[in-house]
Design a protein around this motif. Structure first.
Motif, PDB file in Angstrom:
ATOM      1  N   PRO A   1      -5.543  27.661 -33.395  1.00 36.03           N
ATOM      2  CA  PRO A   1      -4.238  27.782 -34.060  1.00 36.03           C
ATOM      3  C   PRO A   1      -4.128  26.955 -35.332  1.00 36.03           C
ATOM      4  O   PRO A   1      -3.520  27.401 -36.315  1.00 36.03           O
ATOM      5  CB  PRO A   1      -3.260  27.272 -32.984  1.00 36.03           C
ATOM      6  N   ALA A   2      -4.710  25.753 -35.335  1.00 41.17           N
ATOM      7  CA  ALA A   2      -4.630  24.912 -36.530  1.00 41.17           C
ATOM      8  C   ALA A   2      -5.435  25.510 -37.685  1.00 41.17           C
ATOM      9  O   ALA A   2      -4.976  25.546 -38.828  1.00 41.17           O
ATOM     10  CB  ALA A   2      -5.131  23.503 -36.215  1.00 41.17           C
TER      11      ALA A   2
ATOM     12  N   MET B   1      -0.338  25.890 -22.934  1.00 41.50           N
ATOM     13  CA  MET B   1      -0.612  26.374 -24.283  1.00 41.50           C
ATOM     14  C   MET B   1       0.356  27.488 -24.684  1.00 41.50           C
ATOM     15  O   MET B   1       0.582  27.721 -25.872  1.00 41.50           O
ATOM     16  CB  MET B   1      -2.062  26.884 -24.380  1.00 41.50           C
ATOM     17  N   ILE B   2       0.921  28.182 -23.690  1.00 41.62           N
ATOM     18  CA  ILE B   2       1.923  29.210 -23.970  1.00 41.62           C
ATOM     19  C   ILE B   2       3.307  28.581 -24.132  1.00 41.62           C
ATOM     20  O   ILE B   2       4.056  28.887 -25.064  1.00 41.62           O
ATOM     21  CB  ILE B   2       1.959  30.261 -22.842  1.00 41.62           C
ATOM     22  N   LEU B   3       3.663  27.675 -23.232  1.00 43.07           N
ATOM     23  CA  LEU B   3       5.013  27.112 -23.223  1.00 43.07           C
ATOM     24  C   LEU B   3       5.270  26.165 -24.388  1.00 43.07           C
ATOM     25  O   LEU B   3       6.348  26.190 -24.995  1.00 43.07           O
ATOM     26  CB  LEU B   3       5.272  26.376 -21.905  1.00 43.07           C
TER      27      LEU B   3
ATOM     28  N   GLU C   1       2.527  23.274 -38.116  1.00 40.96           N
ATOM     29  CA  GLU C   1       2.939  21.983 -37.546  1.00 40.96           C
ATOM     30  C   GLU C   1       2.702  21.951 -36.044  1.00 40.96           C
ATOM     31  O   GLU C   1       2.282  20.928 -35.487  1.00 40.96           O
ATOM     32  CB  GLU C   1       4.419  21.736 -37.856  1.00 40.96           C
ATOM     33  N   THR C   2       2.957  23.062 -35.385  1.00 45.83           N
ATOM     34  CA  THR C   2       2.715  23.136 -33.943  1.00 45.83           C
ATOM     35  C   THR C   2       1.234  22.981 -33.632  1.00 45.83           C
ATOM     36  O   THR C   2       0.846  22.235 -32.722  1.00 45.83           O
ATOM     37  CB  THR C   2       3.212  24.496 -33.391  1.00 45.83           C
ATOM     38  N   GLY C   3       0.394  23.676 -34.400  1.00 44.64           N
ATOM     39  CA  GLY C   3      -1.045  23.560 -34.189  1.00 44.64           C
ATOM     40  C   GLY C   3      -1.546  22.148 -34.417  1.00 44.64           C
ATOM     41  O   GLY C   3      -2.379  21.640 -33.650  1.00 44.64           O
ATOM     42  N   MET C   4      -1.033  21.484 -35.446  1.00 39.00           N
ATOM     43  CA  MET C   4      -1.455  20.110 -35.735  1.00 39.00           C
ATOM     44  C   MET C   4      -0.991  19.142 -34.658  1.00 39.00           C
ATOM     45  O   MET C   4      -1.683  18.166 -34.355  1.00 39.00           O
ATOM     46  CB  MET C   4      -0.905  19.678 -37.102  1.00 39.00           C
ATOM     47  N   LEU C   5       0.195  19.399 -34.076  1.00 35.01           N
ATOM     48  CA  LEU C   5       0.706  18.521 -33.025  1.00 35.01           C
ATOM     49  C   LEU C   5      -0.117  18.661 -31.744  1.00 35.01           C
ATOM     50  O   LEU C   5      -0.328  17.675 -31.025  1.00 35.01           O
ATOM     51  CB  LEU C   5       2.173  18.847 -32.737  1.00 35.01           C
ATOM     52  N   MET C   6      -0.602  19.871 -31.465  1.00 41.10           N
ATOM     53  CA  MET C   6      -1.354  20.098 -30.239  1.00 41.10           C
ATOM     54  C   MET C   6      -2.854  19.846 -30.410  1.00 41.10           C
ATOM     55  O   MET C   6      -3.577  19.712 -29.415  1.00 41.10           O
ATOM     56  CB  MET C   6      -1.136  21.543 -29.755  1.00 41.10           C
ATOM     57  N   MET C   7      -3.312  19.783 -31.645  1.00 46.89           N
ATOM     58  CA  MET C   7      -4.740  19.617 -31.882  1.00 46.89           C
ATOM     59  C   MET C   7      -5.296  18.279 -31.383  1.00 46.89           C
ATOM     60  O   MET C   7      -6.400  18.247 -30.831  1.00 46.89           O
ATOM     61  CB  MET C   7      -5.058  19.787 -33.371  1.00 46.89           C
TER      62      MET C   7
END
Length: 511
Positions: free
Chosen positions: A159-160, A293-295, A310-316
């Motif tokens: 995603p990132a 990863m879905i929620l 931003e979401t991808g960077m937060l979860m990376m």
């Protein structure tokens, strides 16, 4: 037959074999594509003039193909040499990537994704089967840790990476960027990858192929529909029931073929207690990981207003920490066994999912990042030793079937986890809205309940972890004893390659 043994180079202690390094690199590239399209849905809708439900099929079709193809890989990997399996898998993946990059219509793009997934489905079982053959038992934890780095960082980066690429160009760049990298990996691998086992000449049971595709593909498809059914569950339930029935017939046929010929998927792997326990724990862990990863993107984007990038960077960071800790966890496993890792990892998984039940519109982002990192670290502490234990509890001639079954159940667990959390969240939200609760608080409540269900399921991993042996040797005596009793009835099609026999004999002697 004995001449095949010199083909496998000697493995120095503390070194990862070249063939495994190359397969890890190739697997990283192909797995990256499983999640790289997550952020591209809006672009696809605008570019190809399709609905959101249609656009979601670029991911659903990938998952469906994986579920349908992976059951065949056990037979396929015994039928061809290592180099040929690598060439076919990467060649098919390259063809699918090129087709997707130039797709003039959505239908062609979908076909490209299906072809991509067919190549990807072979790489993971090929990597795991090869690893179990060429790496000595005392060094498998460390090497498996390096594998964890690839297979966990790739989905986290997807995603990132796609978010960054989509900032500067169209969705086609997602495939254009991957194509030259995959081509270089393929060419380099074909120069260096060596055959580590002889191929076995055996026929394929086509009715089993059809049943596997209909059963596992239908089950994954039916489960994926729960998140898109707009409240109607009749069709998804019907497809799930039909898929389950096809799987039941598939199982009956495999049991019959085990007595009379070569099964497509050898279910004797389930007769090994350590492998079966590992399968259960890995499936639930994968369910928890995919559910989160879905929620989390739904929570961060729909409720907290973050962009996909931003979401991808937060979860990376969580995915990176999981991958980077892989080699260290592998070394700890080699030295101390599974108990210092698997039980704390299972407990950490439950605590992280339990922490997510407290999500709100004011939860600090650092807390979200911390809980996600805890979940990823806990999964890393669990996956590496559990997979090593499970596969190590099998005799060499069942390695390909064991990795095939694990890959298949991972796809089913991913679909089930997605369907479960989305259905629970949607149902809870709908009921609260019907009772007069505002939409945003209702959605938050639905997410809390979905995380709670995932945490409750994760409690099962603690029970399973307590039953696992500390080391492979603890289970081998009983497991291999059972196999020995069955061996005379296996028939010529099930005899292991001479290379694998040599490995098995060397492993036994070393003990």
């Amino acid at each position: 037959m004995s001449a095949a043994t010199p083909e496998r180079p000697a493995v120095q202690a503390g070194r990862t074999p070249t063939v495994v390094r190359l397969l890890v690199l190739a697997t990283f590239v192909v797995i990256l594509n499983e999640t790289i399209m997550i952020n591209a849905i809006p672009r696809l809708m605008d570019s190809l003039r399709i609905t959101e439900q249609s656009a979601q099929w670029v991911s659903t079709a990938f998952m469906l193909t994986m579920a349908a193809v992976i059951p065949i890989t056990g037979w396929f990997l015994q039928r061809v040499t290592t180099r040929r399996a690598y060439a076919i898998a990467m060649g098919v993946f390259l063809a699918g990537t090129a087709l997707s990059a130039v797709a003039p219509t959505f239908e062609v793009l979908l076909l490209g994704r299906v072809v991509q997934a067919a190549g990807t489905a072979v790489m993971m079982p090929l990597l795991m089967t090869t690893l179990m053959i060429v790496v000595p038992e005392h060094d498998r934890g460390r090497v498996m840790g390096n594998v964890t780095l690839a297979i966990s960082v790739a989905p986290a980066l997807g995603p990132a990476v796609s978010g960054l690429i989509l900032q500067v160009g169209s969705w086609r760049l997602l495939f254009v960027a991957v194509l030259p990298i995959a081509a270089l990996v393929t060419l380099f691998g074909l120069r260096k990858v060596e055959n580590i086992s002889e191929q076995q000449v055996s026929s394929i049971d086509w009715p089993s192929v059809g049943l596997a595709a209909l059963g596992f593909g239908g089950l994954v498809y039916g489960l994926s529909l729960f998140g898109e059914s707009d409240g109607g569950v009749g069709t998804p339930i019907g497809i799930v029931v039909a898929g389950s029935a096809a799987i039941a017939v598939f199982v009956i046929r495999q049991l019959k073929l085990q007595r009379t010929g070569a099964p497509l998927m050898d279910l004797r792997t389930l007769g090994h207690r350590t492998y079966t326990l590992s399968l259960v724990l890995m499936s639930i862990g994968f369910l928890a990981m995919l559910g989160s990863m879905i929620l989390l993107p739904l929570y961060l984007q729909n409720l907290r207003g973050l962009t996909p990038l931003e979401t991808g960077m937060l979860m990376m960071p969580g995915g990176l920490v999981m991958g980077l800790l892989g080699p260290t966890i592998g070394k700890i496993f080699d030295r101390f066994g599974s108990r210092p890792l698997v039980l704390p990892g299972s407990i950490g998984m439950v605590l992280a999912l339990g922490g997510f039940t407290q999500v709100s519109m004011t939860m600090p982002f650092w807390q979200v990042l911390g809980l996600h990192a805890l979940l990823m670290v806990s999964l890393a502490a669990t996956f590496t030793p559990v997979f090593t234990l499970g596969m190590g509890g099998l005799p060499p001639h069942l390695y390909s079937h064991g990795s095939s079954m694990l890959g298949t159940l991972q796809q089913v667990a991913a679909a089930f986890g997605t369907a479960l959390v989305v259905t629970v969240m949607s149902t809870r939200t709908s009921h609260l809205v019907a009772d007069g609760v505002a939409a945003v608080p209702a959605q938050v409540s639905g997410m809390k309940l979905a995380f709670g269900i995932a945490a409750a399921l994760a409690v099962v991993t603690i029970v399973v972890a307590a039953k696992l042996p500390n080391r492979i040797a603890s289970a081998d005596t009983q497991d291999h004893g059972n196999v020995g009793a069955d061996a005379p009835n296996e028939g010529p099609a099930m005899q292991q390659p001479s290379t694998a026999v040599a490995v098995g004999e060397k492993k036994t002697d070393s003990r």
